[in-house]
Scaffold this motif. Sequence first.
Motif, PDB file in Angstrom:
ATOM      1  N   UNK A 191       0.841  -1.201   0.000  1.00  6.90           N
ATOM      2  CA  UNK A 191       0.000   0.000   0.000  1.00  6.90           C
ATOM      3  C   UNK A 191       0.877   1.252   0.000  1.00  6.90           C
ATOM      4  N   UNK A 192       1.962   1.198   0.764  1.00  8.00           N
ATOM      5  CA  UNK A 192       2.887   2.345   0.768  1.00  8.00           C
ATOM      6  C   UNK A 192       3.520   2.542  -0.608  1.00  8.00           C
ATOM      7  N   UNK A 193       3.955   1.445  -1.245  1.00  6.64           N
ATOM      8  CA  UNK A 193       4.613   1.557  -2.559  1.00  6.64           C
ATOM      9  C   UNK A 193       3.646   2.156  -3.593  1.00  6.64           C
ATOM     10  N   UNK A 194       2.383   1.752  -3.552  1.00  9.23           N
ATOM     11  CA  UNK A 194       1.401   2.307  -4.493  1.00  9.23           C
ATOM     12  C   UNK A 194       1.200   3.799  -4.216  1.00  9.23           C
ATOM     13  N   UNK A 195       1.112   4.163  -2.931  1.00  8.01           N
ATOM     14  CA  UNK A 195       0.936   5.588  -2.587  1.00  8.01           C
ATOM     15  C   UNK A 195       2.147   6.401  -3.031  1.00  8.01           C
ATOM     16  N   UNK A 218      13.598   1.384  11.048  1.00  9.31           N
ATOM     17  CA  UNK A 218      12.373   1.162  11.819  1.00  9.31           C
ATOM     18  C   UNK A 218      11.434   2.365  11.751  1.00  9.31           C
ATOM     19  N   UNK A 219      12.014   3.561  11.632  1.00 11.88           N
ATOM     20  CA  UNK A 219      11.186   4.769  11.559  1.00 11.88           C
ATOM     21  C   UNK A 219      10.663   5.009  10.147  1.00 11.88           C
ATOM     22  N   UNK A 220      11.234   4.333   9.182  1.00  4.87           N
ATOM     23  CA  UNK A 220      10.836   4.511   7.787  1.00  4.87           C
ATOM     24  C   UNK A 220       9.662   3.578   7.459  1.00  4.87           C
ATOM     25  N   UNK A 221       8.989   3.785   6.320  1.00  2.77           N
ATOM     26  CA  UNK A 221       7.911   2.861   5.951  1.00  2.77           C
ATOM     27  C   UNK A 221       8.397   1.442   5.739  1.00  2.77           C
ATOM     28  N   UNK A 222       9.689   1.262   5.447  1.00  7.13           N
ATOM     29  CA  UNK A 222      10.242  -0.080   5.257  1.00  7.13           C
ATOM     30  C   UNK A 222      10.265  -0.897   6.540  1.00  7.13           C
ATOM     31  N   UNK A 223      10.107  -0.230   7.701  1.00  3.82           N
ATOM     32  CA  UNK A 223      10.116  -0.952   8.972  1.00  3.82           C
ATOM     33  C   UNK A 223       9.017  -2.005   9.052  1.00  3.82           C
ATOM     34  N   UNK A 224       7.942  -1.810   8.305  1.00  8.98           N
ATOM     35  CA  UNK A 224       6.849  -2.787   8.322  1.00  8.98           C
ATOM     36  C   UNK A 224       7.310  -4.132   7.763  1.00  8.98           C
ATOM     37  N   UNK A 225       8.346  -4.104   6.903  1.00  9.43           N
ATOM     38  CA  UNK A 225       8.871  -5.353   6.352  1.00  9.43           C
ATOM     39  C   UNK A 225       9.479  -6.218   7.456  1.00  9.43           C
ATOM     40  N   UNK A 226      10.129  -5.539   8.410  1.00 10.09           N
ATOM     41  CA  UNK A 226      10.725  -6.277   9.530  1.00 10.09           C
ATOM     42  C   UNK A 226       9.653  -6.994  10.339  1.00 10.09           C
ATOM     43  N   UNK A 227       8.544  -6.283  10.578  1.00  9.47           N
ATOM     44  CA  UNK A 227       7.444  -6.877  11.331  1.00  9.47           C
ATOM     45  C   UNK A 227       6.825  -8.032  10.560  1.00  9.47           C
ATOM     46  N   UNK A 228       6.687  -7.852   9.231  1.00 11.66           N
ATOM     47  CA  UNK A 228       6.119  -8.923   8.402  1.00 11.66           C
ATOM     48  C   UNK A 228       7.029 -10.148   8.407  1.00 11.66           C
ATOM     49  N   UNK A 248      11.889   2.886  -3.107  1.00  7.92           N
ATOM     50  CA  UNK A 248      11.439   1.678  -2.395  1.00  7.92           C
ATOM     51  C   UNK A 248      12.629   0.813  -1.982  1.00  7.92           C
ATOM     52  N   UNK A 249      13.552   0.609  -2.932  1.00  9.05           N
ATOM     53  CA  UNK A 249      14.724  -0.224  -2.622  1.00  9.05           C
ATOM     54  C   UNK A 249      15.613   0.463  -1.582  1.00  9.05           C
TER      55      UNK A 249
END
Length: 255
Positions: free
Chosen positions: A167-171, A209-219, A194-195
Motif C-alpha cells: 500500500x505504501x509503494x502504491x501511494x 524502523x522509523x521509515x515505511x520499510x520498517x513494516x517489512x521487519x514486522x512482516x 522503495x529499494x
Amino acid sequence: MTNFYTLTRTELLEAAKEFKFIWLTLFFVILGVTQPLINKYMDVILENVGGADGITIDPNRPVPSSGEVLLSTISGQFNQIGLIILIISFMGLIAADRNNGMQDFILTRPVSLRSYLLSKLTGHWLISMFAIAIGAIVSYGYTIFLFGSFSFSSFLLFLLMYSLWILYVVSLAILISTFIKGPILIAVTTIAISIFFILIKGFNNILFQLSPGGILNLAENQLLPVGELNYFSIASCILFILLNLAWANANLRKS
C-alpha cells in the motif's frame, strides 16, 4: 462514496481488460515456486545444467526450515524482482490519465480529488495483492510439501503486514506521478526510493524502523522471529501513506 466505488471498479475492469490479473499472478506464482525448488534441489539443478564443476556441495548441510525458505522467497524474489515488475505494471496509474486528458475529464465532473486518489490507491493495491497473495499461497504450499509444516496463521499475519508495504509503494507511485509525467521515470524513481527503504536496514536499523520499510521487519518476523516485534512500524507506515496522499492531493490541486 459512489464516485469512489465507480472509479475503483473502473480501475479493476481496466486491469482485467489488460489481463493484468493473469500475467501478474502467473509471474508471482513462478517466483513463489522457484525459491523452494532451488533450496531443495540445488545440487540436482547444478548437475543437470553442467554447472557443478569445481563446486562442492556439503551433503551434510543443514536443511532450511519452512520459515527460512518462505523468508528467502519474500526477501529474495518478491521484494526484488517482484517489486520491480509490480511498480512497472502501475507506473502510468496517474500519468496516463493526465497525458490522455482523462484526468481533466474526471475532475471537471463532480468527483473529489480524494475519491480519485483513493480509487487509484485501492484499485492498484487490490490488483497487486491479488497477484502477490496467490503467488505467496502457492509458495506456501510448495514449501510445506518440500520442507515441512508452517503455521498458516503466521503466514496470514505476514501477508497482512506485507500488504501495508505494498500500500505504501502504491501511494509512493501516486505521489511521484504528480511530479513527473514520464511513466518510465516514475517507475525508476519509485523503484529507487522503495529499494532505498529496504536497503537502509543494513546501514541504520533505527532509521529503518522509523521509515515505511520498517513494516517489512514486522512482516518477516511472522515467518522467522529474529528479534523483538516493533508494532510502532504499523503506525509509521500508515502515517507515510497518508502523507503521500496528502502531498499528491496538494500537487494535483495546484496543477
